[in-house]
Motif scaffolding. Sequence first.
Motif, PDB file in Angstrom:
ATOM      1  N   MET A 170      -7.348  -2.398  -1.082  1.00  0.00           N
ATOM      2  CA  MET A 170      -6.233  -2.509  -2.000  1.00  0.00           C
ATOM      3  C   MET A 170      -5.552  -1.159  -2.190  1.00  0.00           C
ATOM      4  N   ARG A 171      -6.315  -0.102  -2.117  1.00  0.00           N
ATOM      5  CA  ARG A 171      -5.732   1.218  -2.288  1.00  0.00           C
ATOM      6  C   ARG A 171      -4.690   1.495  -1.210  1.00  0.00           C
ATOM      7  N   GLU A 172      -4.998   1.098   0.032  1.00  0.00           N
ATOM      8  CA  GLU A 172      -4.061   1.329   1.132  1.00  0.00           C
ATOM      9  C   GLU A 172      -2.776   0.527   0.933  1.00  0.00           C
ATOM     10  N   ILE A 173      -2.924  -0.710   0.469  1.00  0.00           N
ATOM     11  CA  ILE A 173      -1.739  -1.531   0.199  1.00  0.00           C
ATOM     12  C   ILE A 173      -0.906  -0.875  -0.902  1.00  0.00           C
ATOM     13  N   GLY A 174      -1.571  -0.382  -1.932  1.00  0.00           N
ATOM     14  CA  GLY A 174      -0.869   0.313  -3.006  1.00  0.00           C
ATOM     15  C   GLY A 174      -0.110   1.524  -2.504  1.00  0.00           C
ATOM     16  N   ARG A 175      -0.715   2.274  -1.597  1.00  0.00           N
ATOM     17  CA  ARG A 175      -0.027   3.433  -1.018  1.00  0.00           C
ATOM     18  C   ARG A 175       1.186   2.991  -0.199  1.00  0.00           C
ATOM     19  N   SER A 176       1.061   1.879   0.489  1.00  0.00           N
ATOM     20  CA  SER A 176       2.187   1.360   1.276  1.00  0.00           C
ATOM     21  C   SER A 176       3.335   0.938   0.366  1.00  0.00           C
ATOM     22  N   ILE A 177       2.994   0.284  -0.732  1.00  0.00           N
ATOM     23  CA  ILE A 177       4.034  -0.143  -1.675  1.00  0.00           C
ATOM     24  C   ILE A 177       4.709   1.080  -2.285  1.00  0.00           C
ATOM     25  N   ARG A 178       3.922   2.052  -2.673  1.00  0.00           N
ATOM     26  CA  ARG A 178       4.487   3.282  -3.249  1.00  0.00           C
ATOM     27  C   ARG A 178       5.403   3.975  -2.249  1.00  0.00           C
ATOM     28  N   GLN A 179       4.978   4.051  -0.986  1.00  0.00           N
ATOM     29  CA  GLN A 179       5.789   4.688   0.041  1.00  0.00           C
ATOM     30  C   GLN A 179       7.075   3.902   0.287  1.00  0.00           C
ATOM     31  N   SER A 180       6.978   2.586   0.290  1.00  0.00           N
ATOM     32  CA  SER A 180       8.176   1.770   0.526  1.00  0.00           C
ATOM     33  C   SER A 180       9.185   1.938  -0.610  1.00  0.00           C
TER      34      SER A 180
ATOM     35  N   ASP B 279       4.617   5.711   7.740  1.00  0.00           N
ATOM     36  CA  ASP B 279       4.595   6.866   6.835  1.00  0.00           C
ATOM     37  C   ASP B 279       3.221   7.057   6.205  1.00  0.00           C
ATOM     38  N   VAL B 280       2.620   5.956   5.745  1.00  0.00           N
ATOM     39  CA  VAL B 280       1.312   6.026   5.099  1.00  0.00           C
ATOM     40  C   VAL B 280       0.237   6.469   6.091  1.00  0.00           C
ATOM     41  N   ALA B 281       0.330   5.982   7.329  1.00  0.00           N
ATOM     42  CA  ALA B 281      -0.674   6.309   8.353  1.00  0.00           C
ATOM     43  C   ALA B 281      -0.437   7.691   8.971  1.00  0.00           C
ATOM     44  N   GLY B 282       0.625   8.360   8.558  1.00  0.00           N
ATOM     45  CA  GLY B 282       0.876   9.717   9.031  1.00  0.00           C
ATOM     46  C   GLY B 282       1.406   9.792  10.445  1.00  0.00           C
TER      47      GLY B 282
END
Length: 109
Positions: A1-11, A38-41
Motif C-alpha cells: 500500500m505504501r508504494e501505491i500511496g507514493r504513486s498517487i502522491r507522485q501523480s 517517476d516512483v521507480a526512479g
Amino acid sequence: MREIGRSIRQSRKNGRLRRVEDFFVPSNFNFVVEAVNDVAGFDQEKNTYKTPSLALKLGHSLKKIADILECEAKMKESDNEAFLRNLERIRSLYEKKWNVCFVTCPTDT
C-alpha cells in the motif's frame, strides 16, 4: 500500500491524476505509467531504474485493486455499468501492456 500511496502522491505532483479512481480510467493509462516511472526512479538518459522491480510490483498491485473495485461495484445496487466497463478495459491494459511499457511505452503525452 505504501508504494501505491507514493504513486498517487507522485501523480498529484504531475497534476494529471488526482484520485485513486483516476488510475482506473483507460485514457489515463500513459499518465499512470509516467507516475510509476517517476516512483521507480526511471532515468531516461541511462534508460535504467533505481528500483526496477517496483514498477512491475505496482502493476500487480493495481490489478488487485481493480479486482477489489470490481467486486465492490458489483455488490452495490446502483447502476455501475460504465465504471465496470472501465475496470475491465484498464485491467486488460494492465495485463497485456504493463510489462512491456517499461521498455517501449512513451511516457510523453
